[in-house]
Design an enzyme around this catalytic site. Structure first.
Site, PDB file in Angstrom:
ATOM      1  N   GLU A   1      -7.365   9.221   8.567  1.00 11.51           N
ATOM      2  CA  GLU A   1      -6.739   8.618   7.375  1.00 11.51           C
ATOM      3  C   GLU A   1      -7.720   7.640   6.768  1.00 11.51           C
ATOM      4  O   GLU A   1      -8.395   6.906   7.485  1.00 11.51           O
ATOM      5  CB  GLU A   1      -5.473   7.806   7.716  1.00 11.51           C
ATOM      6  CG  GLU A   1      -4.238   8.566   8.090  1.00 11.51           C
ATOM      7  CD  GLU A   1      -3.049   7.627   8.363  1.00 11.51           C
ATOM      8  OE1 GLU A   1      -3.118   6.421   8.013  1.00 11.51           O
ATOM      9  OE2 GLU A   1      -2.055   8.089   8.937  1.00 11.51           O
TER      10      GLU A   1
ATOM     11  N   GLU B   1       5.163   7.894  -1.632  1.00  5.38           N
ATOM     12  CA  GLU B   1       6.354   8.178  -0.823  1.00  5.38           C
ATOM     13  C   GLU B   1       7.350   7.033  -0.979  1.00  5.38           C
ATOM     14  O   GLU B   1       7.168   5.953  -0.433  1.00  5.38           O
ATOM     15  CB  GLU B   1       5.950   8.372   0.633  1.00  5.38           C
ATOM     16  CG  GLU B   1       5.023   9.572   0.843  1.00  5.38           C
ATOM     17  CD  GLU B   1       4.479   9.687   2.252  1.00  5.38           C
ATOM     18  OE1 GLU B   1       5.267   9.982   3.166  1.00  5.38           O
ATOM     19  OE2 GLU B   1       3.268   9.454   2.442  1.00  5.38           O
TER      20      GLU B   1
ATOM     21  N   LYS C   1       9.174   4.828   1.917  1.00  6.84           N
ATOM     22  CA  LYS C   1       8.422   3.899   2.760  1.00  6.84           C
ATOM     23  C   LYS C   1       8.768   2.465   2.366  1.00  6.84           C
ATOM     24  O   LYS C   1       9.428   2.222   1.355  1.00  6.84           O
ATOM     25  CB  LYS C   1       6.915   4.149   2.623  1.00  6.84           C
ATOM     26  CG  LYS C   1       6.460   5.420   3.303  1.00  6.84           C
ATOM     27  CD  LYS C   1       4.956   5.441   3.476  1.00  6.84           C
ATOM     28  CE  LYS C   1       4.549   6.424   4.554  1.00  6.84           C
ATOM     29  NZ  LYS C   1       3.120   6.357   4.829  1.00  6.84           N
TER      30      LYS C   1
ATOM     31  N   GLU D   1       2.783   0.332   0.590  1.00  6.57           N
ATOM     32  CA  GLU D   1       3.017   1.556   1.370  1.00  6.57           C
ATOM     33  C   GLU D   1       3.534   2.712   0.514  1.00  6.57           C
ATOM     34  O   GLU D   1       3.348   3.876   0.855  1.00  6.57           O
ATOM     35  CB  GLU D   1       3.997   1.280   2.516  1.00  6.57           C
ATOM     36  CG  GLU D   1       3.445   0.393   3.615  1.00  6.57           C
ATOM     37  CD  GLU D   1       2.305   1.039   4.396  1.00  6.57           C
ATOM     38  OE1 GLU D   1       2.291   2.280   4.515  1.00  6.57           O
ATOM     39  OE2 GLU D   1       1.419   0.304   4.866  1.00  6.57           O
TER      40      GLU D   1
END
Length: 339
Positions: free
Chosen positions: A263, A312, A315, A320
């Site tokens: 990542e 997303e 999250k 985030e």
């Protein structure tokens, strides 16, 4: 020109063409595909989006059956994840064997599974930490029983918080607290020829240490060398973090290990230095940089996975939710080429 010379010229041209193809493939980046949102496209649409953008590698965090089905025949190289909450169950060999049968063997002829990430960023002090290595061993044994141990490598994904020392990079070392956890894992990886997966985030290093780290150093935009460490010179923080980890591995008996950056990303909003401009710069520079390798591993292309495919919305609020390269409506946030 004789037939032999013509044939030799054709073979040379073909060899160069194939070498070029292989090199391009080695330099392509992957993208992590998280599904922690209630407004994301279907798995089949996501695979098509990867293909349309020439993204040849994917990381998923659990063996989602719809994703695995959609990956069939795509030739996308996959990191398949085991959720931290499932680690304890996989310390049972039968459960691990069933997991491998259902999620790996069932797809191995049609899906290009490259690595299995057994756990993600499990803190050494967490109760789940004790389950990581036994789960890795059981999954390895199940792969061997299916004769897939050479095709698929077992690892776990760590973050740089395991480093007790990270500066200068040559002094990189795991903390005392992390050593007991990571040392047996390193031995396992060495014995099985597996890489260490590592989540590398210059963004977090920067925001936690802004008084001594310049933004340009974190964004790959420093005009010159920032850190000189013996024979090595560092112009960006990403290289320094990766090489700190390589130094730590050397001190822990893992000098033969490769690091796969499982990542790396930069948020586009929600916090300090989080902007579309900064994130776009980071991703574009990282994609072009990985083929060069780090100062310690110069010329060795880094296999890296950008985080993440989508914003997303389920999250935690803040940064985030804003690591996506694409919006949930499949629109690119940045003008970058992935190949």
């Amino acid at each position: 020109m004789s037939n032999k010379i013509v044939m030799a010229s054709l073979m040379l041209a073909l060899g160069l063409l194939l070498a070029g193809t292989e090199l391009t493939g080695a330099q392509s980046v992957g993208v992590c595909y998280g599904r922690n949102g209630d407004n994301l496209p279907s798995q089949a649409e996501v695979i098509e989006l990867y293909k349309a953008n020439s993204i040849g590698r994917m990381r998923i965090y659990d063996p989602d059956q719809a994703t695995l089905q959609a990956l069939k025949g795509s030739n996308i190289e996959l990191i398949l994840g085991v959720l931290n909450d499932n680690l304890q169950a996989l310390t049972d060999p039968t459960a691990a064997s069933n997991w491998v049968q259902n999620n790996v063997v069932a797809f191995s002829s049609d899906v290009k599974i490259k690595y299995i990430a057994v756990g993600n960023e499990v803190p050494p002090g967490d109760t789940k930490a004790q389950y990581v290595l036994p789960a890795m061993q059981n999954i390895q044994n199940a792969l061997a029983s299916a004769n897939l141990q050479d095709q698929i490598k077992v690892s776990t994904a760590i973050d740089t918080s395991l480093l007790g020392v990270s500066y200068p990079p040559s002094s990189g070392a795991f903390s005392d607290a992390a050593n007991q956890f990571i040392s047996p894992i390193i031995s396992f990886l060495v014995n099985n020829g597996s890489p260490l997966l590592a989540n590398i985030y210059p963004y977090f290093s920067y925001v936690q240490n802004m008084q001594s780290i310049d933004l340009a150093y974190a964004l790959f935009t420093s005009p010159g060398v920032v850190v000189t460490d013996g024979a090595y010179q560092y112009q960006n923080l990403f290289d320094a973090l990766v090489d700190s980890l390589y130094s730590a591995l050397e001190k822990a008996g893992g000098s033969s290990l490769a690091i796969v950056v499982s990542e790396s990303g930069w948020p586009s909003e929600g916090g300090t230095a989080a902007s579309v401009d900064n994130a776009g710069t980071y991703y574009a520079k990282l994609i072009s940089h990985v083929k060069q390798g780090t100062p310690k591993k110069a010329g060795q292309a880094i296999k890296a996975y950008l985080f993440a495919m989508f914003d997303e919305n389920l999250k935690a609020a803040g940064i985030e939710q804003h690591f996506g390269l694409f919006t949930p409506s499949k629109q690119p946030k940045y003008q970058i080429s992935f190949a």
